[in-house]
Design an enzyme around this catalytic site. Structure first.
Site, PDB file in Angstrom:
ATOM      1  NE  ARG A  92      -2.561   3.870   4.691  1.00 38.22           N
ATOM      2  CZ  ARG A  92      -2.113   4.868   4.001  1.00 38.22           C
ATOM      3  NH1 ARG A  92      -1.595   6.105   4.977  1.00 38.22           N
ATOM      4  NH2 ARG A  92      -2.316   5.148   2.620  1.00 38.22           N
ATOM      5  CG  MET A 152      -2.103  -6.498  -1.242  1.00 39.82           C
ATOM      6  SD  MET A 152      -0.067  -7.143  -1.478  1.00 39.82           S
ATOM      7  CE  MET A 152       0.484  -4.968  -1.400  1.00 39.82           C
ATOM      8  NE  ARG A 184      -1.337   6.254  -6.404  1.00 37.16           N
ATOM      9  CZ  ARG A 184      -1.794   4.461  -5.471  1.00 37.16           C
ATOM     10  NH1 ARG A 184      -1.184   3.771  -4.905  1.00 37.16           N
ATOM     11  NH2 ARG A 184      -3.000   4.738  -5.494  1.00 37.16           N
ATOM     12  CG  HIS A 243     -11.543  -1.120  -8.144  1.00 34.26           C
ATOM     13  ND1 HIS A 243     -11.935  -1.811  -9.056  1.00 34.26           N
ATOM     14  CD2 HIS A 243     -10.597  -1.315  -7.470  1.00 34.26           C
ATOM     15  CE1 HIS A 243     -11.270  -3.023  -8.564  1.00 34.26           C
ATOM     16  NE2 HIS A 243     -10.650  -2.766  -8.493  1.00 34.26           N
ATOM     17  CB  CYS A 280      15.328 -10.746 -37.000  1.00 33.96           C
ATOM     18  SG  CYS A 280      15.692 -13.069 -37.328  1.00 33.96           S
ATOM     19  CE1 TYR A 330      19.216  -6.342 -37.709  1.00 34.13           C
ATOM     20  CE2 TYR A 330      21.450  -5.550 -37.385  1.00 34.13           C
ATOM     21  CZ  TYR A 330      20.646  -7.308 -38.209  1.00 34.13           C
ATOM     22  OH  TYR A 330      20.168  -8.012 -38.625  1.00 34.13           O
TER      23      TYR A 330
HETATM   24  P1  ADP Z   1      -4.705   0.700  -0.423  1.00 30.74           P
HETATM   25  O1  ADP Z   1      -3.110   1.025  -0.421  1.00 30.74           O
HETATM   26  O2  ADP Z   1      -5.509   0.614  -1.046  1.00 30.74           O
HETATM   27  O3  ADP Z   1      -5.112   2.783  -1.134  1.00 30.74           O
HETATM   28  P2  ADP Z   1      -4.502   2.435   2.068  1.00 30.74           P
HETATM   29  O4  ADP Z   1      -3.238   2.013   3.036  1.00 30.74           O
HETATM   30  O5  ADP Z   1      -3.853   3.952   2.089  1.00 30.74           O
HETATM   31  O6  ADP Z   1      -4.698   1.086   0.951  1.00 30.74           O
HETATM   32  O7  ADP Z   1      -6.096   2.220   2.982  1.00 30.74           O
HETATM   33  C1  ADP Z   1      -7.313   2.655   2.616  1.00 30.74           C
HETATM   34  C2  ADP Z   1      -7.720   3.614   3.085  1.00 30.74           C
HETATM   35  O8  ADP Z   1      -7.614   4.090   4.181  1.00 30.74           O
HETATM   36  C3  ADP Z   1      -7.287   5.176   2.475  1.00 30.74           C
HETATM   37  O9  ADP Z   1      -8.458   6.032   2.425  1.00 30.74           O
HETATM   38  C4  ADP Z   1      -6.456   5.654   2.980  1.00 30.74           C
HETATM   39  O10 ADP Z   1      -6.229   7.392   3.201  1.00 30.74           O
HETATM   40  C5  ADP Z   1      -6.805   5.728   4.919  1.00 30.74           C
HETATM   41  N1  ADP Z   1      -6.231   5.491   5.971  1.00 30.74           N
HETATM   42  C6  ADP Z   1      -5.117   4.843   5.642  1.00 30.74           C
HETATM   43  N2  ADP Z   1      -4.758   5.220   7.575  1.00 30.74           N
HETATM   44  C7  ADP Z   1      -5.271   6.089   7.682  1.00 30.74           C
HETATM   45  C8  ADP Z   1      -5.305   6.922   8.632  1.00 30.74           C
HETATM   46  N3  ADP Z   1      -4.017   6.244   9.818  1.00 30.74           N
HETATM   47  N4  ADP Z   1      -5.686   7.370   9.088  1.00 30.74           N
HETATM   48  C9  ADP Z   1      -6.996   7.821   8.219  1.00 30.74           C
HETATM   49  N5  ADP Z   1      -7.007   7.504   7.103  1.00 30.74           N
HETATM   50  C10 ADP Z   1      -7.049   6.282   7.185  1.00 30.74           C
HETATM   51 MG    MG Z   2      -4.408   4.185  -0.405  1.00 30.61          MG
END
Ligand code: ADP
Ligand code: MG
Ligand code: MG
Length: 896
Positions: free
Chosen positions: A90, A101, A334, A450, A852, A872
């Protein structure tokens, strides 16, 4: 260990190194929440990789070592033929870049381990489904196969089966798809799908590193002002499976409503689904309330975890979770993106709840958010025709012509149209269109889709999930429920605060927040208006910002009316009153007379005629800003700007001569226009040079200012005029005009028998002035940095010539992250501001120093001016509240 960190070793403060996703996965792990184990490859490794064009030394070994550790812990080996460990790879940068990404799930599956997984789980369908997903993601992301090729095959398989749900595909169907996908990869991916799990992992990690530089990621970073050189971290994490069956699933949630900020959890869940399925709109999701009925135990646990997270982060969190056969797993959290309205609401309610103090409440809202609350909203009393209703995903009142795809949105905008992008749902390829559109409207997806997430991030108006719209993008039309049809080019109005979609151009009215700033007392009443609590939250934060800020905020205003509005918005004076507009309109003729005058007498007569007009302008402004300083800049632009265009005039005179009608004045004017023509007007006869070349000009202006002040004193007012000389490079220039100004000031005061507090200062807008600020300060009562000209002079380019000529290239090459005209180039131009201030104050310790120009209203620049110790900033009246807020934030963010 240099490049790789286990989840159990990191924490949320390490976003720079581990990326946001990695740092927060570590934080959740250490909070004892159920997080599938894994490790993070640092952003440092990514930077080293991108720089060297390959893995830095030791990275491969470190990854292998961590993988072995993970395998020992899970009691399984990656891609084992009988009981395989599977992982996800990821991406995760410091700042979240939703969907920009790449991520690859189910790494470790191959022709053998897929059978192992089927046997071991007793669920062949699940095993084949996971394998086809791996092929799909790996093919598209790592091997660059067009994702459509896979989705087409998937659609065909469903069509053959007579269904539109992926759930109706059984193990055999999926196994067939697996074969087809492998073929597609072999044909279009440049190689066979790698069967070796270690190689899969290695290639996926590289692909994530490389995805930092995809065009859409670059575009997004530029839009969001995210630096180009951060790089992304890569998280390798044990897979958990929401696609195991109907007792499993995947979901996303917010701990509060991200659109309004109101209390109560908000989210979507999709049974028997993996990863992104829940936000991709492949099937209809259910709300969390329904999830509670489907799986009460997991739901209760989820609620507990969300409460824990909110207490721990002391902020609204956004999370991803998966349920595998009744067991809940946390995959991401997050601090969640939110609308401006929600930001102010959440801040104020968290303060009431004792989660944050006033400083923190101030830190968490931004000037940009305040600015968007000041945008107009639709007039609810106007006649409106509602054609659809969706979810209020990102606020604002947007009007434009409907377009159905991103390229059309871009084309139409380039030719000056305003558009609304209408899509079934959006994906990262729509980014360019989303950025230029006034608003985004989708017929599918919720507040976590999205479209909603990206629009909120960009501050763009968005209504999503307007399901009554039947969008046919190919035909460029959408059917609405009452049988009508929206065609490309039809004008609609979308209200991101209510989710309403109207036909035609609905008129707008001032926002509640603006009415509040204007002093309208009826807007604070919650009985009157649903948005009143936001106004209260804004007013609470503004009060604290005013207490905290050290920077004063003035306005740039040229008329009494603007000055009065600025004052209502909290301006503490005028930082820049331009006098050039006072020479336009029907006064142009007087300027022409001044320029063509061949002797001092005619010149003086022209100046005398201008005097009373100027005086009246100044009286109005000094009255509106009574008791507050008003900085008036003497005329700055080159004189030919007030004269007719050379070619036009030449033609006119020639035509007249042809007819034998010679006009003395026009012919002489033509000569002067020719004489005054300059190769580089920006570097020509302007500013203080004008004052020296045409001695009476500045004196007339100074006289008008001091006479106006005298009038104000006579009327019982307290005028505080500050006369500002533009474009000074040498202390002698300033001395020459200063002496003349003070002489005429003295003369007026004696004649009128009043004393007026008149200051004479200068702009610092040339590099030479910044270098010699210690000398210039001898003759200046104050400094004001003209950062617009200073930017032009420092870079050696003129704004009008360069912005459209090559700035785009400069962004592409990362020479600029943001235009230096929008946000101060703190290193170069800022360095001169710093030097000018320090040097000026070495001569006069309490020299008043301001700025300014547009930078005075730009948040990042304001923070810089605060740190540099300016007195200012000055900005347009409408930006004044934004500047007050950011000046307050600069002060609290500056604290250790
Ligand atoms: P993004 O940054 O685009 O959200 P993620 O890295 O979070 O991408 O992953 C895309 C999807 O895959 C998300 O829904 C995430 O929860 C799921 N996912 C990522 N890693 C795992 C994992 N180890 N097991 C199950 N689902 C995963
Ligand atoms: Mg994600
Ligand atoms: Mg200037």
């Amino acid at each position: 260990m240099r490049w790789v960190t286990n989840f159990s070793q990191g924490d949320k403060s390490q976003k720079d190194l581990l990326g946001g996703k990695g740092a927060n996965l570590a934080e959740m792990t250490n909070l004892g929440l159920p997080v599938p184990p894994g490790f993070t490859i640092s952003t440092e490794a990514c930077r080293a990789y991108l720089q060297a064009g390959g893995e830095p030394e030791g990275l491969g070994e470190e990854i292998t070592e961590h993988l072995r550790g993970l395998e020992r812990r899970m009691g399984r080996t990656l891609g084992d033929a009988h009981d395989p460990l599977l992982v996800s790879v990821r991406s995760g940068a410091k700042f979240s870049m939703p969907g920009m990404m790449e991520t690859v799930l189910n790494i470790g599956l191959n022709d053998r381990s897929v059978r192992g997984l089927a046997e071991q789980s007793g669920n062949p369908r699940f095993a084949q489904d996971s394998y086809r997903r791996l092929l799909q993601m790996f093919g598209a992301t790592v091997l660059g196969v067009d994702a459509e090729r896979f989705s087409e095959l998937l659609d065909r398989a469903k069509a053959d089966k007579g269904t539109d749900s992926d759930l109706d595909l059984d193990a055999d169907d999926l196994e067939r798809l697996v074969e087809q996908f492998k073929q597609v990869i072999a044909e279009h991916g440049g190689r066979e799908f790698p069967q070796e799990p270690g190689e899969q992992l290695e290639l996926a990690v590289r692909a994530v590193f490389d995805s930092w530089n995809t065009p859409r990621a670059r575009l997004y970073r530029r839009q969001e002002r995210i630096p180009e050189d951060l790089g992304t971290a890569v998280n390798v994490q044990t897979m958990v499976f929401g696609n195991f069956g109907m007792d499993s699933g995947s979901g996303v949630a917010f701990t509060r409503d991200p659109a309004t900020g109101s209390h109560g959890v908000y989210g979507d869940y999709l049974a028997n689904a993996q990863g992104e399925d829940v936000v991709a709109g492949i099937r209809n999701t259910v709300a969390l309330a329904d999830f509670a009925r489907l799986d009460p135990r997991s739901y209760d646990q989820l609620m507990e975890i969300m409460a824990t997270l909110e207490r721990h982060y002391r902020d609204m969190c956004d999370i991803e979770f998966t349920v595998e056969r009744g067991t809940l797993w946390m995959l991401q959290t997050r601090v969640g993106k939110r609308t401006p309205e929600a930001a102010f609401r959440i801040g104020s309610s968290m303060r009431d709840e004792g989660l944050v103090d006033a400083d923190e409440q101030l830190r968490r809202v931004t000037g940009d958010q305040l600015a968007s609350l000041m945008f107009p909203r639709f007039d609810s009393s106007a006649e409106r025709r509602l054609v659809a209703r969706g979810m209020n995903a990102s606020p604002g009142a947007a009007v434009g012509k409907v377009v159905f795809d991103s390229p059309t949105a871009v084309q139409w905008t380039e030719r000056g149209e305003q558009v609304i992008l209408l899509r079934k749902e959006t994906n990262p390829d729509d980014l360019a269109g989303m950025m230029v559109a006034q608003g985004i409207l989708t017929s599918r997806g919720g507040k976590t889709s999205h479209a909603a997430v990206v629009a909120r991030g960009m501050g763009r108006t968005c209504v999503c999930g307007a399901e009554s719209l039947d969008v046919d993008a190919a035909a460029r039309e959408a059917r609405v429920r009452d049988g009508g049809v929206l065609r490309e080019g039809d004008v609609i109005s979308i209200d991101g605060a209510t989710g309403e979609v109207f036909l035609g151009d609905v008129p707008v009215v001032d926002s509640l927040v603006v009415r509040h700033f204007e002093g309208d007392e009826t807007v604070g009443d919650p009985e009157q208006d649903a948005g009143a609590d936001v106004v209260q939250a804004v007013s609470q934060v503004m009060a604290h910002a005013d207490v905290r800020r050290r920077l004063q905020v003035r306005a740039n205003a040229d008329t009494g009316e603007d000055a009065a509005r600025a004052r209502r918005f909290g301006a503490e004076g005028i930082g820049l009153c331009r006098t050039e507009h006072m020479f336009l309109g029907d006064r142009r003729e007087l300027v022409e007379r001044l320029i063509v005058a061949e002797d001092e007498e005619t010149q003086q007569a022209a100046l005398d005629a201008l005097l009373p007009l100027q005086r009246r302008d100044f009286v109005d402004i000094l009255e509106a800003m009574d008791g507050l300083p008003v900085t008036i800049r003497l005329i700055d632009p080159p004189l030919h700007e007030f004269l007719p265009d050379f070619t036009d005039l030449a033609v006119e005179v020639a035509v007249a001569a042809e007819r034998g009608e010679v006009d003395e004045h026009r012919s002489r004017l033509l000569e002067h226009v020719r004489r005054l023509h300059e190769q580089n007007p920006m570097l020509g006869l302007r500013g203080v040079r004008l004052g020296i070349a045409i001695p009476g000009l500045f004196v007339m202006q100074a006289r008008a200012i001091v006479e106006a002040a005298a009038d104000r004193v006579a009327a019982g007012g307290t005028p505080l005029p500050e006369i500002m000389v533009p474009l000074v490079a040498s202390v002698r220039e300033l001395e020459v005009v200063r002496r003349q100004i003070l002489a005429v000031a003295e003369e007026v005061q004696t004649a009128r028998g009043v004393r007026v507090d008149v200051q004479v200062g200068t702009m610092i807008e040339l590099p030479r002035a910044a270098f010699l600020a210690d000398r210039i300060a001898r003759s200046a009562d104050f400094f004001s940095f003209g950062t617009n000209d200073l930017t032009q002079m420092a870079w050696g380019f003129s704004r009008d010539d360069v912005e459209s000529a090559f700035f785009a290239r400069y962004f592409d090459h990362g020479i600029f992250d943001v235009s230096p005209f929008e946000s101060l180039d703190t290193l170069g131009v800022g360095g001169m501001v710093e030097m000018g201030t320090v040097k000026g104050r070495s001569t006069k310790p309490d020299l008043k120093v301001g700025v300014c120009g547009e930078h005075g209203g730009d948040p990042a620049s304001i923070h810089f001016f605060h740190r540099t110790g300016l007195d200012y900033v000055s900005c347009s009246p409408f930006r004044v509240p934004v500047a007050r807020l950011e000046a307050g934030r600069a002060a609290v963010l500056d604290q250790p």
